[in-house]
Scaffold this motif. Structure first.
Motif, PDB file in Angstrom:
ATOM      1  N   VAL A  97     109.972  13.381  30.377  1.00 49.68           N
ATOM      2  CA  VAL A  97     111.018  12.607  29.693  1.00 49.68           C
ATOM      3  C   VAL A  97     110.453  11.888  28.479  1.00 49.68           C
ATOM      4  CG1 VAL A  97     112.538  10.602  29.930  1.00 49.68           C
ATOM      5  CG2 VAL A  97     112.508  12.367  31.689  1.00 49.68           C
ATOM      6  N   VAL A  98     109.281  11.299  28.600  1.00 49.90           N
ATOM      7  CA  VAL A  98     108.712  10.567  27.468  1.00 49.90           C
ATOM      8  C   VAL A  98     108.329  11.536  26.343  1.00 49.90           C
ATOM      9  CG1 VAL A  98     106.259  10.429  28.136  1.00 49.90           C
ATOM     10  CG2 VAL A  98     107.292   8.596  26.826  1.00 49.90           C
ATOM     11  N   LEU A  99     107.849  12.720  26.669  1.00 52.11           N
ATOM     12  CA  LEU A  99     107.550  13.700  25.630  1.00 52.11           C
ATOM     13  C   LEU A  99     108.821  14.188  24.933  1.00 52.11           C
ATOM     14  CD1 LEU A  99     104.675  15.801  27.228  1.00 52.11           C
ATOM     15  CD2 LEU A  99     104.536  14.215  25.303  1.00 52.11           C
ATOM     16  N   LEU A 100     109.884  14.376  25.693  1.00 58.02           N
ATOM     17  CA  LEU A 100     111.162  14.771  25.106  1.00 58.02           C
ATOM     18  C   LEU A 100     111.680  13.695  24.156  1.00 58.02           C
ATOM     19  CD1 LEU A 100     113.589  16.761  25.062  1.00 58.02           C
ATOM     20  CD2 LEU A 100     114.565  15.364  26.890  1.00 58.02           C
ATOM     21  N   VAL A 101     111.637  12.448  24.578  1.00 59.73           N
ATOM     22  CA  VAL A 101     112.085  11.335  23.727  1.00 59.73           C
ATOM     23  C   VAL A 101     111.212  11.241  22.477  1.00 59.73           C
ATOM     24  CG1 VAL A 101     112.252   8.815  23.613  1.00 59.73           C
ATOM     25  CG2 VAL A 101     113.152  10.043  25.590  1.00 59.73           C
ATOM     26  N   HIS A 102     109.910  11.457  22.653  1.00 55.05           N
ATOM     27  CA  HIS A 102     108.977  11.404  21.516  1.00 55.05           C
ATOM     28  C   HIS A 102     109.354  12.430  20.452  1.00 55.05           C
ATOM     29  CE1 HIS A 102     105.080  11.063  19.452  1.00 55.05           C
ATOM     30  NE2 HIS A 102     105.119  12.379  19.383  1.00 55.05           N
ATOM     31  N   VAL A 162     103.536  12.519  42.588  1.00 48.61           N
ATOM     32  CA  VAL A 162     103.069  13.398  41.520  1.00 48.61           C
ATOM     33  C   VAL A 162     104.269  13.984  40.771  1.00 48.61           C
ATOM     34  CG1 VAL A 162     101.799  15.522  41.025  1.00 48.61           C
ATOM     35  CG2 VAL A 162     100.956  13.948  42.745  1.00 48.61           C
ATOM     36  N   ILE A 163     105.310  14.334  41.500  1.00 45.14           N
ATOM     37  CA  ILE A 163     106.526  14.860  40.875  1.00 45.14           C
ATOM     38  C   ILE A 163     107.176  13.790  40.004  1.00 45.14           C
ATOM     39  CG2 ILE A 163     108.821  15.833  41.314  1.00 45.14           C
ATOM     40  CD1 ILE A 163     106.533  17.725  41.988  1.00 45.14           C
ATOM     41  N   GLY A 164     107.196  12.549  40.468  1.00 45.01           N
ATOM     42  CA  GLY A 164     107.749  11.442  39.678  1.00 45.01           C
ATOM     43  C   GLY A 164     106.960  11.219  38.400  1.00 45.01           C
ATOM     44  N   GLN A 165     105.619  11.287  38.500  1.00 45.07           N
ATOM     45  CA  GLN A 165     104.779  11.129  37.317  1.00 45.07           C
ATOM     46  C   GLN A 165     105.002  12.281  36.342  1.00 45.07           C
ATOM     47  OE1 GLN A 165     101.378  12.858  36.914  1.00 45.07           O
ATOM     48  NE2 GLN A 165     100.717  11.638  35.163  1.00 45.07           N
ATOM     49  N   PHE A 166     105.175  13.483  36.852  1.00 39.56           N
ATOM     50  CA  PHE A 166     105.457  14.638  36.018  1.00 39.56           C
ATOM     51  C   PHE A 166     106.803  14.488  35.302  1.00 39.56           C
ATOM     52  CE2 PHE A 166     107.027  19.054  35.549  1.00 39.56           C
ATOM     53  CZ  PHE A 166     106.067  19.518  34.682  1.00 39.56           C
ATOM     54  N   ALA A 196     102.221   5.826  33.710  1.00 38.05           N
ATOM     55  CA  ALA A 196     102.687   6.756  34.752  1.00 38.05           C
ATOM     56  C   ALA A 196     101.511   7.314  35.543  1.00 38.05           C
ATOM     57  CB  ALA A 196     103.494   7.888  34.123  1.00 38.05           C
ATOM     58  N   LEU A 197     100.416   7.596  34.869  1.00 35.65           N
ATOM     59  CA  LEU A 197      99.224   8.100  35.563  1.00 35.65           C
ATOM     60  C   LEU A 197      98.646   7.047  36.505  1.00 35.65           C
ATOM     61  CD1 LEU A 197      97.186  10.451  35.772  1.00 35.65           C
ATOM     62  CD2 LEU A 197      95.877   9.313  33.969  1.00 35.65           C
ATOM     63  N   VAL A 198      98.562   5.809  36.055  1.00 30.86           N
ATOM     64  CA  VAL A 198      98.040   4.731  36.903  1.00 30.86           C
ATOM     65  C   VAL A 198      98.981   4.460  38.079  1.00 30.86           C
ATOM     66  CG1 VAL A 198      97.512   2.255  36.936  1.00 30.86           C
ATOM     67  CG2 VAL A 198      96.655   3.689  35.080  1.00 30.86           C
ATOM     68  N   ALA A 199     100.305   4.492  37.793  1.00 31.51           N
ATOM     69  CA  ALA A 199     101.273   4.265  38.873  1.00 31.51           C
ATOM     70  C   ALA A 199     101.176   5.362  39.925  1.00 31.51           C
ATOM     71  CB  ALA A 199     102.691   4.197  38.300  1.00 31.51           C
ATOM     72  N   GLU A 200     100.925   6.584  39.522  1.00 32.90           N
ATOM     73  CA  GLU A 200     100.754   7.679  40.488  1.00 32.90           C
ATOM     74  C   GLU A 200      99.434   7.532  41.231  1.00 32.90           C
ATOM     75  OE1 GLU A 200      99.272  11.312  42.004  1.00 32.90           O
ATOM     76  OE2 GLU A 200      98.604  10.686  40.014  1.00 32.90           O
ATOM     77  N   TRP A 201      98.398   7.075  40.541  1.00 35.81           N
ATOM     78  CA  TRP A 201      97.084   6.898  41.166  1.00 35.81           C
ATOM     79  C   TRP A 201      97.116   5.774  42.203  1.00 35.81           C
ATOM     80  CZ3 TRP A 201      93.179   2.973  40.080  1.00 35.81           C
ATOM     81  CH2 TRP A 201      91.950   3.257  40.671  1.00 35.81           C
TER      82      TRP A 201
END
Length: 143
Positions: free
Chosen positions: A98-103, A89-93, A78-83
């Motif tokens: 979402v990934v932290l919630l799933v984790h 930036v909102i999409g990366q956030f 996600a960081l590379v895709a935003e870069w």
């Protein structure tokens, strides 16, 4: 160092629930009876459903490291895709949240599945060697 693995045993004779030590967990895994720490009776797990559930704990052990790897990879992607400019930036956030919630949900579910209480039944031990020797001598002397 002993890890708190959350496996408890319930003695059918003295009706006490206790945390199983690692050597007791190993004894259950190889289907070997062991003594109750309270009433000193010989216990063994005899329920096939609980034995299957106990053996399935191996699969849940890999959830934590695999979720850590998956979370790190998704955050980096996600960081590379935003870069690169593929997402904002909102999409990366949003992806990161979402990934932290799933984790954390996956880890909570795995921890829930690993906490079990096994119903341990009293087993009548086999005859000691001395009694077997006396029985054999008595039978041989009858012949």
């Amino acid at each position: 160092m002993t890890a708190a693995i959350g496996i408890k045993g319930h003695c059918a004779h003295c009706d006490i629930t206790f945390e199983l030590k690692p050597w007791q967990v190993n004894a259950i895994a190889i289907e070997e009876p062991f003594d109750c720490p309270y009433c000193q009776r010989v216990l063994q797990l005899s329920c096939p459903r609980q034995l299957r559930q106990f053996k399935a704990l191996d699969h849940w052990a890999l959830v934590r490291p695999s979720m850590a790897v998956l979370t790190c990879v998704v955050l980096i992607v996600a960081l590379v895709a935003e870069w690169v400019g593929l997402i904002s930036v909102i999409g990366q956030f949003n992806v990161s949240l979402v990934v932290l919630l799933v984790h954390f949900l996956a880890l909570r579910y795995a921890r829930f599945r690993q906490r079990i209480t096994l119903d341990l039944q009293v087993v009548t031990p086999a005859l000691p060697v001395e009694q077997l020797a006396r029985i054999a001598c008595a039978r041989l002397s009858q012949q």
